[in-house]
Motif scaffolding. Structure first.
Motif, mmCIF file in Angstrom:
data_model
loop_
_atom_site.group_PDB
_atom_site.id
_atom_site.type_symbol
_atom_site.label_atom_id
_atom_site.label_comp_id
_atom_site.label_asym_id
_atom_site.label_seq_id
_atom_site.Cartn_x
_atom_site.Cartn_y
_atom_site.Cartn_z
ATOM 1 N N GLU A 42 0.828 -1.202 0.000
ATOM 2 C CA GLU A 42 0.000 0.000 0.000
ATOM 3 C C GLU A 42 0.864 1.253 0.000
ATOM 4 N N GLN A 43 0.322 2.311 -0.553
ATOM 5 C CA GLN A 43 1.021 3.587 -0.565
ATOM 6 C C GLN A 43 0.884 4.279 0.791
ATOM 7 N N ALA A 44 1.925 4.979 1.185
ATOM 8 C CA ALA A 44 1.950 5.671 2.477
ATOM 9 C C ALA A 44 0.816 6.680 2.594
ATOM 10 N N VAL A 45 0.491 7.343 1.504
ATOM 11 C CA VAL A 45 -0.574 8.339 1.551
ATOM 12 C C VAL A 45 -1.897 7.684 1.944
ATOM 13 N N SER A 46 -2.138 6.486 1.449
ATOM 14 C CA SER A 46 -3.355 5.753 1.798
ATOM 15 C C SER A 46 -3.312 5.310 3.259
ATOM 16 N N LEU A 47 -2.167 4.785 3.676
ATOM 17 C CA LEU A 47 -2.015 4.358 5.073
ATOM 18 C C LEU A 47 -2.194 5.534 6.026
ATOM 19 N N ALA A 48 -1.614 6.682 5.658
ATOM 20 C CA ALA A 48 -1.715 7.873 6.512
ATOM 21 C C ALA A 48 -3.164 8.348 6.612
ATOM 22 N N SER A 49 -3.857 8.343 5.494
ATOM 23 C CA SER A 49 -5.243 8.818 5.523
ATOM 24 C C SER A 49 -6.145 7.896 6.344
ATOM 25 N N GLN A 50 -5.727 6.633 6.473
ATOM 26 C CA GLN A 50 -6.484 5.665 7.278
ATOM 27 C C GLN A 50 -5.965 5.582 8.715
ATOM 28 N N GLY A 51 -4.930 6.374 9.020
ATOM 29 C CA GLY A 51 -4.344 6.346 10.362
ATOM 30 C C GLY A 51 -3.603 5.049 10.660
ATOM 31 N N ARG A 52 -3.030 4.432 9.611
ATOM 32 C CA ARG A 52 -2.401 3.119 9.779
ATOM 33 C C ARG A 52 -0.878 3.123 9.587
ATOM 34 N N LEU A 53 -0.250 4.278 9.450
ATOM 35 C CA LEU A 53 1.202 4.314 9.260
ATOM 36 C C LEU A 53 1.943 3.621 10.397
ATOM 37 N N ALA A 54 1.491 3.838 11.600
ATOM 38 C CA ALA A 54 2.173 3.278 12.776
ATOM 39 C C ALA A 54 2.051 1.758 12.846
ATOM 40 N N GLU A 55 1.230 1.165 12.005
ATOM 41 C CA GLU A 55 1.128 -0.297 11.973
ATOM 42 C C GLU A 55 2.322 -0.936 11.283
ATOM 43 N N LEU A 56 3.039 -0.155 10.494
ATOM 44 C CA LEU A 56 4.210 -0.694 9.802
ATOM 45 C C LEU A 56 5.334 -0.935 10.803
ATOM 46 N N PRO A 57 6.059 -2.046 10.643
ATOM 47 C CA PRO A 57 7.167 -2.321 11.566
ATOM 48 C C PRO A 57 8.228 -1.222 11.481
ATOM 49 N N GLY A 58 8.630 -0.733 12.624
ATOM 50 C CA GLY A 58 9.679 0.286 12.675
ATOM 51 C C GLY A 58 9.183 1.715 12.540
ATOM 52 N N ILE A 59 7.888 1.912 12.339
ATOM 53 C CA ILE A 59 7.355 3.274 12.223
ATOM 54 C C ILE A 59 6.740 3.659 13.566
ATOM 55 N N GLY A 60 7.512 4.405 14.341
ATOM 56 C CA GLY A 60 7.020 4.896 15.621
ATOM 57 C C GLY A 60 6.442 6.295 15.456
ATOM 58 N N PRO A 61 6.062 6.918 16.560
ATOM 59 C CA PRO A 61 5.431 8.248 16.499
ATOM 60 C C PRO A 61 6.287 9.312 15.804
ATOM 61 N N SER A 62 7.587 9.324 16.081
ATOM 62 C CA SER A 62 8.467 10.333 15.497
ATOM 63 C C SER A 62 8.586 10.154 13.985
ATOM 64 N N LEU A 63 8.831 8.942 13.552
ATOM 65 C CA LEU A 63 8.969 8.675 12.127
ATOM 66 C C LEU A 63 7.632 8.857 11.403
ATOM 67 N N LYS A 64 6.565 8.485 12.058
ATOM 68 C CA LYS A 64 5.219 8.695 11.507
ATOM 69 C C LYS A 64 5.006 10.183 11.237
ATOM 70 N N ALA A 65 5.395 11.016 12.173
ATOM 71 C CA ALA A 65 5.248 12.470 12.003
ATOM 72 C C ALA A 65 6.091 12.970 10.831
ATOM 73 N N GLN A 66 7.305 12.435 10.668
ATOM 74 C CA GLN A 66 8.163 12.840 9.548
ATOM 75 C C GLN A 66 7.519 12.474 8.215
ATOM 76 N N ILE A 67 6.970 11.267 8.139
ATOM 77 C CA ILE A 67 6.335 10.802 6.903
ATOM 78 C C ILE A 67 5.100 11.649 6.603
ATOM 79 N N GLU A 68 4.314 11.933 7.621
ATOM 80 C CA GLU A 68 3.123 12.761 7.422
ATOM 81 C C GLU A 68 3.507 14.169 6.957
ATOM 82 N N GLU A 69 4.578 14.712 7.513
ATOM 83 C CA GLU A 69 5.040 16.035 7.086
ATOM 84 C C GLU A 69 5.513 15.983 5.633
ATOM 85 N N LEU A 70 6.218 14.919 5.269
ATOM 86 C CA LEU A 70 6.647 14.741 3.876
ATOM 87 C C LEU A 70 5.444 14.681 2.938
ATOM 88 N N LEU A 71 4.442 13.916 3.338
ATOM 89 C CA LEU A 71 3.242 13.787 2.508
ATOM 90 C C LEU A 71 2.510 15.118 2.371
#
Length: 151
Positions: A42-71
């Motif tokens: 799945e694409q990160a944009v889809s995961l982010a819109s569903q609030g599921r980025l943090a379900e990926l292994p290794g994606i904690g709150p800090s990295l999730k925030a970085q990815i969301e800011e990138l998006l």
């Protein structure tokens, strides 16, 4: 923004963090996050819109925030800060595929190498063989990497 683009940016951030001797665990977290994005169908944009980025292994709150800011913006404040603190010569060297951040810094500090062109000259002249673990095989690998970026 595609997962490959996000992963590439996360790896670039990790490289800059490593270059600046930041916490190795944070550097590793960015690399693991990049890998996780490359492995998920799945694409990160889809995961982010569903609030599921943090379900990926290794994606904690800090990295999730970085990815969301990138998006959201195409960049991050962390990326901009790291780039602003980095010598342009080192940024040019880091653009060479396979050239590790520590080696880039060593080339710049010890030999004044500030561009791929100067690096090619030094490699062809054999001037870098004084670096630990650096010999003809490493020279050839770097020359091939530089050629790939130019071609």
């Amino acid at each position: 923004m595609e997962n490959t683009e996000i992963a590439r940016r996360l790896c670039q951030i990790a490289d800059l963090m490593e270059l600046h001797d930041e916490n190795p665990h944070k550097v590793g977290a960015f690399r693991k996050g990049a890998e996780a994005l490359l492995l998920v169908p799945e694409q990160a944009v889809s995961l982010a819109s569903q609030g599921r980025l943090a379900e990926l292994p290794g994606i904690g709150p800090s990295l999730k925030a970085q990815i969301e800011e990138l998006l959201a913006t195409g960049s991050t404040r962390l990326w901009a800060d790291l780039q602003g603190r980095t010598e342009p010569a080192l940024l040019a060297l880091l653009a060479i595929p396979g050239l590790q951040p520590r080696l880039a810094r060593l080339l710049w500090e010890r030999h004044g190498i500030d561009s791929p062109a100067v690096l090619v000259e030094a490699l062809l002249a054999g001037r870098l063989r004084d670096l630990p673990g650096f010999g003809p095989r490493e020279e050839q690998a770097l020359l091939r990497a530089i050629a790939r970026t130019i071609a």
